[in-house]
Scaffold this active site. Structure first.
Site, PDB file in Angstrom:
ATOM      1  N   ARG A 112       0.883  -1.183   0.000  1.00 50.87           N
ATOM      2  CA  ARG A 112       0.000   0.000   0.000  1.00 50.87           C
ATOM      3  C   ARG A 112       0.909   1.218   0.000  1.00 50.87           C
ATOM      4  O   ARG A 112       1.726   1.396   0.910  1.00 50.87           O
ATOM      5  CB  ARG A 112      -0.903  -0.015   1.233  1.00 50.87           C
ATOM      6  CG  ARG A 112      -1.596   1.302   1.466  1.00 50.87           C
ATOM      7  CD  ARG A 112      -2.703   1.215   2.480  1.00 50.87           C
ATOM      8  NE  ARG A 112      -3.850   0.522   1.931  1.00 50.87           N
ATOM      9  CZ  ARG A 112      -5.058   0.529   2.498  1.00 50.87           C
ATOM     10  NH1 ARG A 112      -5.274   1.172   3.623  1.00 50.87           N
ATOM     11  NH2 ARG A 112      -6.058  -0.119   1.937  1.00 50.87           N
ATOM     12  N   HIS A 139      -7.455   0.879  -6.357  1.00 50.75           N
ATOM     13  CA  HIS A 139      -7.630  -0.013  -5.196  1.00 50.75           C
ATOM     14  C   HIS A 139      -8.289  -1.312  -5.706  1.00 50.75           C
ATOM     15  O   HIS A 139      -9.444  -1.605  -5.411  1.00 50.75           O
ATOM     16  CB  HIS A 139      -8.511   0.683  -4.153  1.00 50.75           C
ATOM     17  CG  HIS A 139      -8.464   0.066  -2.787  1.00 50.75           C
ATOM     18  ND1 HIS A 139      -7.641  -0.996  -2.468  1.00 50.75           N
ATOM     19  CD2 HIS A 139      -9.165   0.352  -1.649  1.00 50.75           C
ATOM     20  CE1 HIS A 139      -7.827  -1.317  -1.194  1.00 50.75           C
ATOM     21  NE2 HIS A 139      -8.739  -0.523  -0.686  1.00 50.75           N
ATOM     22  N   GLN A 142     -10.098  -4.084  -3.455  1.00 57.04           N
ATOM     23  CA  GLN A 142     -11.399  -3.675  -2.935  1.00 57.04           C
ATOM     24  C   GLN A 142     -12.491  -3.905  -3.976  1.00 57.04           C
ATOM     25  O   GLN A 142     -13.590  -4.369  -3.648  1.00 57.04           O
ATOM     26  CB  GLN A 142     -11.360  -2.190  -2.542  1.00 57.04           C
ATOM     27  CG  GLN A 142     -12.639  -1.696  -1.912  1.00 57.04           C
ATOM     28  CD  GLN A 142     -12.882  -2.291  -0.534  1.00 57.04           C
ATOM     29  OE1 GLN A 142     -12.029  -2.221   0.322  1.00 57.04           O
ATOM     30  NE2 GLN A 142     -14.065  -2.885  -0.340  1.00 57.04           N
ATOM     31  N   ASP A 228     -17.361   6.902  -1.028  1.00 57.41           N
ATOM     32  CA  ASP A 228     -16.093   6.771  -0.299  1.00 57.41           C
ATOM     33  C   ASP A 228     -15.845   8.095   0.418  1.00 57.41           C
ATOM     34  O   ASP A 228     -16.557   9.092   0.187  1.00 57.41           O
ATOM     35  CB  ASP A 228     -14.983   6.468  -1.323  1.00 57.41           C
ATOM     36  CG  ASP A 228     -13.655   6.060  -0.697  1.00 57.41           C
ATOM     37  OD1 ASP A 228     -13.592   5.915   0.541  1.00 57.41           O
ATOM     38  OD2 ASP A 228     -12.676   5.911  -1.444  1.00 57.41           O
ATOM     39  N   CYS A 268     -16.294   1.207   0.885  1.00 61.41           N
ATOM     40  CA  CYS A 268     -15.112   0.378   1.144  1.00 61.41           C
ATOM     41  C   CYS A 268     -14.662   0.474   2.603  1.00 61.41           C
ATOM     42  O   CYS A 268     -13.940  -0.392   3.078  1.00 61.41           O
ATOM     43  CB  CYS A 268     -13.991   0.742   0.192  1.00 61.41           C
ATOM     44  SG  CYS A 268     -13.349   2.420   0.392  1.00 61.41           S
ATOM     45  N   ARG A 296     -13.218  -9.075   1.537  1.00 63.04           N
ATOM     46  CA  ARG A 296     -11.809  -8.801   1.260  1.00 63.04           C
ATOM     47  C   ARG A 296     -10.982 -10.043   1.579  1.00 63.04           C
ATOM     48  O   ARG A 296     -10.073 -10.412   0.837  1.00 63.04           O
ATOM     49  CB  ARG A 296     -11.307  -7.615   2.107  1.00 63.04           C
ATOM     50  CG  ARG A 296     -11.876  -6.250   1.744  1.00 63.04           C
ATOM     51  CD  ARG A 296     -11.353  -5.751   0.411  1.00 63.04           C
ATOM     52  NE  ARG A 296      -9.913  -5.627   0.376  1.00 63.04           N
ATOM     53  CZ  ARG A 296      -9.203  -4.593   0.869  1.00 63.04           C
ATOM     54  NH1 ARG A 296      -9.823  -3.568   1.412  1.00 63.04           N
ATOM     55  NH2 ARG A 296      -7.879  -4.563   0.780  1.00 63.04           N
TER      56      ARG A 296
HETATM   57  N1  NVA Z   1     -10.099   6.336  -1.181  1.00 55.88           N
HETATM   58  C1  NVA Z   1      -9.706   5.961   0.148  1.00 55.88           C
HETATM   59  C2  NVA Z   1      -9.901   4.495   0.358  1.00 55.88           C
HETATM   60  C3  NVA Z   1      -9.528   3.989   1.713  1.00 55.88           C
HETATM   61  C4  NVA Z   1      -9.656   2.508   1.829  1.00 55.88           C
HETATM   62  C5  NVA Z   1      -8.254   6.344   0.374  1.00 55.88           C
HETATM   63  O1  NVA Z   1      -7.441   6.201  -0.553  1.00 55.88           O
HETATM   64  O2  NVA Z   1      -7.913   6.812   1.466  1.00 55.88           O
HETATM   65  N1   CP Z   2     -11.138  -0.520   2.568  1.00 56.26           N
HETATM   66  C1   CP Z   2      -9.861  -0.568   2.975  1.00 56.26           C
HETATM   67  O1   CP Z   2      -8.938  -0.770   2.185  1.00 56.26           O
HETATM   68  O2   CP Z   2      -9.716  -0.403   4.313  1.00 56.26           O
HETATM   69  P1   CP Z   2      -8.340  -0.175   5.119  1.00 56.26           P
HETATM   70  O3   CP Z   2      -7.836   1.191   4.745  1.00 56.26           O
HETATM   71  O4   CP Z   2      -8.733  -0.290   6.555  1.00 56.26           O
HETATM   72  O5   CP Z   2      -7.369  -1.238   4.712  1.00 56.26           O
END
Ligand code: NVA
Ligand code: CP
Length: 314
Positions: A112, A139, A142, A228, A268, A296
């Protein structure tokens, strides 16, 4: 056979949704169902016995961390967790060197991070498959979970309509790739200045993508309404501007009422009740967010298995 060369076919990564073919996605969904059924029956499923996953987190996580970590142990393997702070990444070791080293020691890597190019640089120097656990641009894990959840609750997503309400972020661009590949229509409504970027989306036919200035219009007839956070990780300095711009992009009962009567709601997570969604929607009868989060685990087990073993029957 060394661990670092233990996959059976050519090296495969999952850096964005379209790194898999439509047939492979359908295989992964079928496999997810089998793996989930076994999990519910407490039946062991140790297809990745003795394999090791390294996870690299340069941003925070709850679901991604727990689902990959629990999932790899449930497949018979083990996990190493690294963050920027507790590794040499935080002291400017190049991502390429990090990839060369980690991928000599483990079978699979999940990352990540921020820019997609950083993930791609890692993958280009890795000896083992690399999975995108979220970047600024995409992502994909997800969206695998979301579509599997849609199939469980509604049936095939082909020909259906998905309404994306809010920021044209990593999730929205991944939904768009999925719409192109799986044959559904994505409705997107984002505030001015936060829409999909023309140069990233290219020319899309109206049966794949329709954009709306009014979020209520985007919800009309949708089989899935999803949203989101207004501010994604890494964009926190824009928080105040975004709060103002997104005030009308809150999924509420009126938007759900405009959707198809059978419509479900997804997010998500993590969610901010009273910002991008009202409490009555996310905690209401049309919401499937807890199944979505659980899935997930199951889809990523199928994904890890696929990247290391290819398509199997056992
Ligand atoms: N769009 C959000 C998703 C978190 C799982 C982010 O990138 O923070
Ligand atoms: N939806 C998701 O990826 O959650 P986290 O940021 O908790 O991993």
């Amino acid at each position: 056979m060394s661990h670092a060369t233990s996959q059976t076919g050519p090296l495969r990564h999952f850096l964005q949704f379209r790194d898999l073919t439509t047939d492979e996605i359908n295989y992964i969904f079928a496999r997810t169902q089998l793996i989930k059924n076994k999990f519910k029956r407490y039946e062991a499923h140790h297809t990745l016995h003795d394999r090791n996953l390294a996870m690299v987190f340069e941003k925070a996580s709850t679901r991604t961390r727990v689902s990959f970590e629990a999932g790899m142990y449930q497949l018979g393997g083990s996990v190493i967790n690294l963050t920027t702070k507790d590794s040499q990444l935080g002291r400017a070791e190049p991502i390429e060197d990090t990839a060369r080293v980690i991928s000599r020691m483990v079978d699979l890597v999940m990352i990540r991070t921020f820019e997609q190019t950083r993930l791609e640089r890692f993958a280009a120097h890795s000896r083992v498959p690399v999975i995108n656990g979220l970047t600024n641009e995409f992502h994909p894990c997800q969206i695998l979970a979301d579509i599997f959840t849609f199939i469980e609750h509604v049936g095939s997503i082909k020909g259906k309509t998905v309404a994306w309400i809010g920021d044209a972020n990593n999730m929205a661009y991944t939904w768009l790739q999925a719409a192109e590949m799986l044959g559904f229509c994505l409705h997107v409504s984002a505030p001015k200045g936060y829409e999909l970027e023309a140069q990233r989306i290219g020319t899309q036919p109206a049966n794949v993508l329709k954009q709306f200035s009014n979020p209520l219009d985007a919800c009309r007839g949708a089989h899935l309404v999803t949203t989101d956070v207004w501010t994604s990780m890494g964009f926190e300095t824009e928080n105040e501007d975004r709060r103002r711009a997104f005030a009308n992009w809150c999924v509420d009962a009126g938007m759900m009422a405009a959707a198809d009567p059978s419509a479900i709601f997804m997010h998500c997570l993590p969610a901010h009740r009273g910002e991008e969604v009202t409490g009555d929607v996310i905690d209401g009868p049309q919401s499937v967010v807890w199944d979505e989060a659980e899935n997930r685990l199951h889809v990523q087990k199928a994904l890890m298995e696929f990247l290391l073993l290819g398509q199997i029957n056992s």
